[in-house]
Enzyme design. Structure first.
Site, PDB file in Angstrom:
ATOM      1  N   TYR A  36      49.137  43.041  42.147  1.00  0.00           N
ATOM      2  CA  TYR A  36      47.984  42.257  41.679  1.00  0.00           C
ATOM      3  C   TYR A  36      47.657  42.609  40.230  1.00  0.00           C
ATOM      4  O   TYR A  36      47.533  41.733  39.361  1.00  0.00           O
ATOM      5  CB  TYR A  36      46.747  42.507  42.566  1.00  0.00           C
ATOM      6  N   LYS A  38      47.823  40.305  36.765  1.00  0.00           N
ATOM      7  CA  LYS A  38      46.691  40.066  35.866  1.00  0.00           C
ATOM      8  C   LYS A  38      47.010  40.576  34.454  1.00  0.00           C
ATOM      9  O   LYS A  38      46.577  39.987  33.464  1.00  0.00           O
ATOM     10  CB  LYS A  38      45.415  40.739  36.406  1.00  0.00           C
ATOM     11  N   THR A  74      40.763  41.938  34.151  1.00  0.00           N
ATOM     12  CA  THR A  74      40.185  42.943  35.056  1.00  0.00           C
ATOM     13  C   THR A  74      40.453  44.344  34.526  1.00  0.00           C
ATOM     14  O   THR A  74      41.453  44.561  33.812  1.00  0.00           O
ATOM     15  CB  THR A  74      40.813  42.800  36.465  1.00  0.00           C
ATOM     16  N   ASP A  75      39.613  45.300  34.913  1.00  0.00           N
ATOM     17  CA  ASP A  75      39.874  46.686  34.489  1.00  0.00           C
ATOM     18  C   ASP A  75      41.090  47.271  35.216  1.00  0.00           C
ATOM     19  O   ASP A  75      41.584  48.339  34.859  1.00  0.00           O
ATOM     20  CB  ASP A  75      38.635  47.577  34.663  1.00  0.00           C
ATOM     21  N   GLU A  76      41.583  46.548  36.246  1.00  0.00           N
ATOM     22  CA  GLU A  76      42.793  47.009  36.954  1.00  0.00           C
ATOM     23  C   GLU A  76      43.997  47.083  36.015  1.00  0.00           C
ATOM     24  O   GLU A  76      44.954  47.804  36.292  1.00  0.00           O
ATOM     25  CB  GLU A  76      43.143  46.056  38.092  1.00  0.00           C
TER      26      GLU A  76
HETATM   27  O1  DAU Z   1      38.348  46.605  39.148  1.00  0.00           O
HETATM   28  C1  DAU Z   1      38.212  45.230  39.338  1.00  0.00           C
HETATM   29  C2  DAU Z   1      38.962  44.863  40.586  1.00  0.00           C
HETATM   30  O2  DAU Z   1      38.200  45.341  41.675  1.00  0.00           O
HETATM   31  C3  DAU Z   1      39.244  43.389  40.709  1.00  0.00           C
HETATM   32  O3  DAU Z   1      40.099  42.994  39.667  1.00  0.00           O
HETATM   33  C4  DAU Z   1      39.903  43.086  42.044  1.00  0.00           C
HETATM   34  O4  DAU Z   1      40.082  41.714  42.213  1.00  0.00           O
HETATM   35  C5  DAU Z   1      39.033  43.623  43.153  1.00  0.00           C
HETATM   36  O5  DAU Z   1      39.653  43.403  44.394  1.00  0.00           O
HETATM   37  C6  DAU Z   1      38.724  45.088  42.952  1.00  0.00           C
HETATM   38  O6  DAU Z   1      39.861  45.931  43.232  1.00  0.00           O
HETATM   39  P1  DAU Z   1      39.736  47.234  44.145  1.00  0.00           P
HETATM   40  O7  DAU Z   1      41.054  47.521  44.725  1.00  0.00           O
HETATM   41  O8  DAU Z   1      39.043  48.333  43.424  1.00  0.00           O
HETATM   42  O9  DAU Z   1      38.690  46.671  45.255  1.00  0.00           O
HETATM   43  P2  DAU Z   1      38.639  46.880  46.825  1.00  0.00           P
HETATM   44  O10 DAU Z   1      37.327  46.349  47.287  1.00  0.00           O
HETATM   45  O11 DAU Z   1      39.859  46.388  47.508  1.00  0.00           O
HETATM   46  O12 DAU Z   1      38.638  48.484  46.973  1.00  0.00           O
HETATM   47  C7  DAU Z   1      37.624  49.280  46.388  1.00  0.00           C
HETATM   48  C8  DAU Z   1      37.886  50.726  46.768  1.00  0.00           C
HETATM   49  O13 DAU Z   1      37.702  50.875  48.176  1.00  0.00           O
HETATM   50  C9  DAU Z   1      39.307  51.203  46.493  1.00  0.00           C
HETATM   51  O14 DAU Z   1      39.275  52.573  46.121  1.00  0.00           O
HETATM   52  C10 DAU Z   1      40.015  51.065  47.832  1.00  0.00           C
HETATM   53  C11 DAU Z   1      38.890  51.355  48.810  1.00  0.00           C
HETATM   54  N1  DAU Z   1      39.030  50.677  50.126  1.00  0.00           N
HETATM   55  C12 DAU Z   1      39.112  49.314  50.130  1.00  0.00           C
HETATM   56  C13 DAU Z   1      39.250  48.624  51.325  1.00  0.00           C
HETATM   57  C14 DAU Z   1      39.379  47.116  51.332  1.00  0.00           C
HETATM   58  C15 DAU Z   1      39.042  51.404  51.309  1.00  0.00           C
HETATM   59  O15 DAU Z   1      38.947  52.662  51.297  1.00  0.00           O
HETATM   60  N2  DAU Z   1      39.180  50.729  52.489  1.00  0.00           N
HETATM   61  C16 DAU Z   1      39.312  49.364  52.546  1.00  0.00           C
HETATM   62  O16 DAU Z   1      39.448  48.818  53.665  1.00  0.00           O
END
Ligand code: DAU
Length: 315
Positions: free
Chosen positions: A124, A128, A95-97
């Site tokens: 996480y 990874k 992942t890019d994380e």
């Molecule tokens: O970059 C790839 C990664 O993208 C994957 O390896 C991960 O498995 C995947 O979960 C994802 O990670 P993120 O943390 O970027 O995804 P997430 O959808 O949790 O959050 C995206 C953005 O939205 C991040 O800046 C946090 C924000 N967010 C997320 C949630 C769930 C909010 O502001 N409110 C929220 O409730």
């Protein structure tokens, strides 16, 4: 194609209905941490695409144990079995994380390159990164034909409603506030899941590239606020649903990847139109209400998670 899946909270056999009758498809309910199962299946395997992982950053902040077990130890079990087999490809879906914030080693903001140092910021991402480097070491040490991919944020149908896009779509459909962490200026590069799969398929059917790392992304960088406003427009819901909440600890301000290595090697880059794919995704959730209601309204684990994460009830 053998699909080995533990069916944890985010797994769902309903998602596989379209393929379950296919003569070339077999489903095995099992855990990548179980050596005996993995070794048995590896005997009949030509290539491994290792997607199996705990993936949600917020859950890893609450409790990192399962992430270390599945993402690190599970990858070790797969690699050990692969080492004793004749497989010709082992694609490690990283992942890019793993890069942490996208920037040059000098600290200048720019999309991450495959050669950039790893600086994971969440448990996480660290799990990874461990798996990513472990896979690489099985190439350098044992010649396991490993390729590592580091993809950006996926979105599309069937995504469990804990990630930003499916969470906000389903909340908005229920007129529940959309919890934006911090100031909402954090950006991610968004790739439609089908395009990520296309890239993996190209790698799977290629030869050479053992030991290589490839970034995969779509060069579609948007902030959380931009995504939220677009979703609310598509759904014709009011902006008052936007609710700014406490920031995520270790929140990465920018994830973005430079995909020129993939493009140079395979002559392909993601080209789907973002608005079109986002509308298609929203339409899928509208048309598959039963699918997500079963999770949001009936799954007590989901309700518990939501309550703990957002201090609000989902119903
Ligand atoms: O970059 C790839 C990664 O993208 C994957 O390896 C991960 O498995 C995947 O979960 C994802 O990670 P993120 O943390 O970027 O995804 P997430 O959808 O949790 O959050 C995206 C953005 O939205 C991040 O800046 C946090 C924000 N967010 C997320 C949630 C769930 C909010 O502001 N409110 C929220 O409730």
């Amino acid at each position: 194609l053998i699909n080995l899946d533990k069916l944890t909270y985010a797994g769902n056999l309903e998602n596989l209905q379209d393929v379950e009758q296919h003569p070339n498809y077999t489903f095995v309910h099992g855990d990548i941490c179980q050596k005996a199962v993995v070794e048995r299946l590896m005997k009949d395997t030509d290539a491994v695409v290792h997607f199996a992982a705990e993936t949600h950053v917020d859950r890893s902040i609450m409790d990192a144990g399962d992430f270390i077990t599945t993402d690190v130890y599970g990858t070790f079990v797969l690699l050990e079995a692969a080492r004793k087999s004749q497989i010709t490809r082992f694609i490690q879906i990283s992942t890019d994380e793993v890069y942490g914030t996208a920037m040059s080693p000098e600290g200048v903001s720019r999309p991450s390159l495959e050669t950039d140092p790893l600086m994971p910021l969440s448990p996480y991402a660290a799990s990874k990164a461990g798996a990513d480097r472990l896979a690489f070491s099985y190439w350098t040490t044992y010649n396991v034909p490993v390729i590592i991919t580091r993809c950006s944020n996926n979105y599309g149908p069937y995504q469990y409603p804990e990630k930003l896009i499916p969470l906000f779509v389903t909340n908005a459909l229920d007129n529940i506030p959309l919890p934006i962490y911090g100031d909402g200026h954090n950006t991610r590069d968004w790739i439609f899941v089908g395009e990520h799969c296309k890239a993996i398929d190209l790698l799977l059917h290629s030869s050479g590239y053992d030991g290589e790392i490839f970034n995969i992304g779509a060069n579609k960088e948007y902030s959380v606020i931009q995504i939220t406003e677009t979703l609310l427009d598509i759904l014709e819901k009011p902006k008052t649903l936007m609710q700014f909440v406490k920031d995520r600890p270790g929140h990465v301000p920018r994830h973005a990847v430079d995909t020129s290595k993939f493009q140079r090697s395979f002559g392909w880059s993601a080209s789907a139109d973002f608005s079109e794919m986002l509308e298609r995704t929203v339409r899928w959730y509208r048309e598959h209400e039963q699918w997500w209601r079963r999770i949001r309204d009936k799954d007590s684990g989901y309700k518990r998670y939501y309550q703990k994460q957002y201090q609000q009830r989902v119903d």
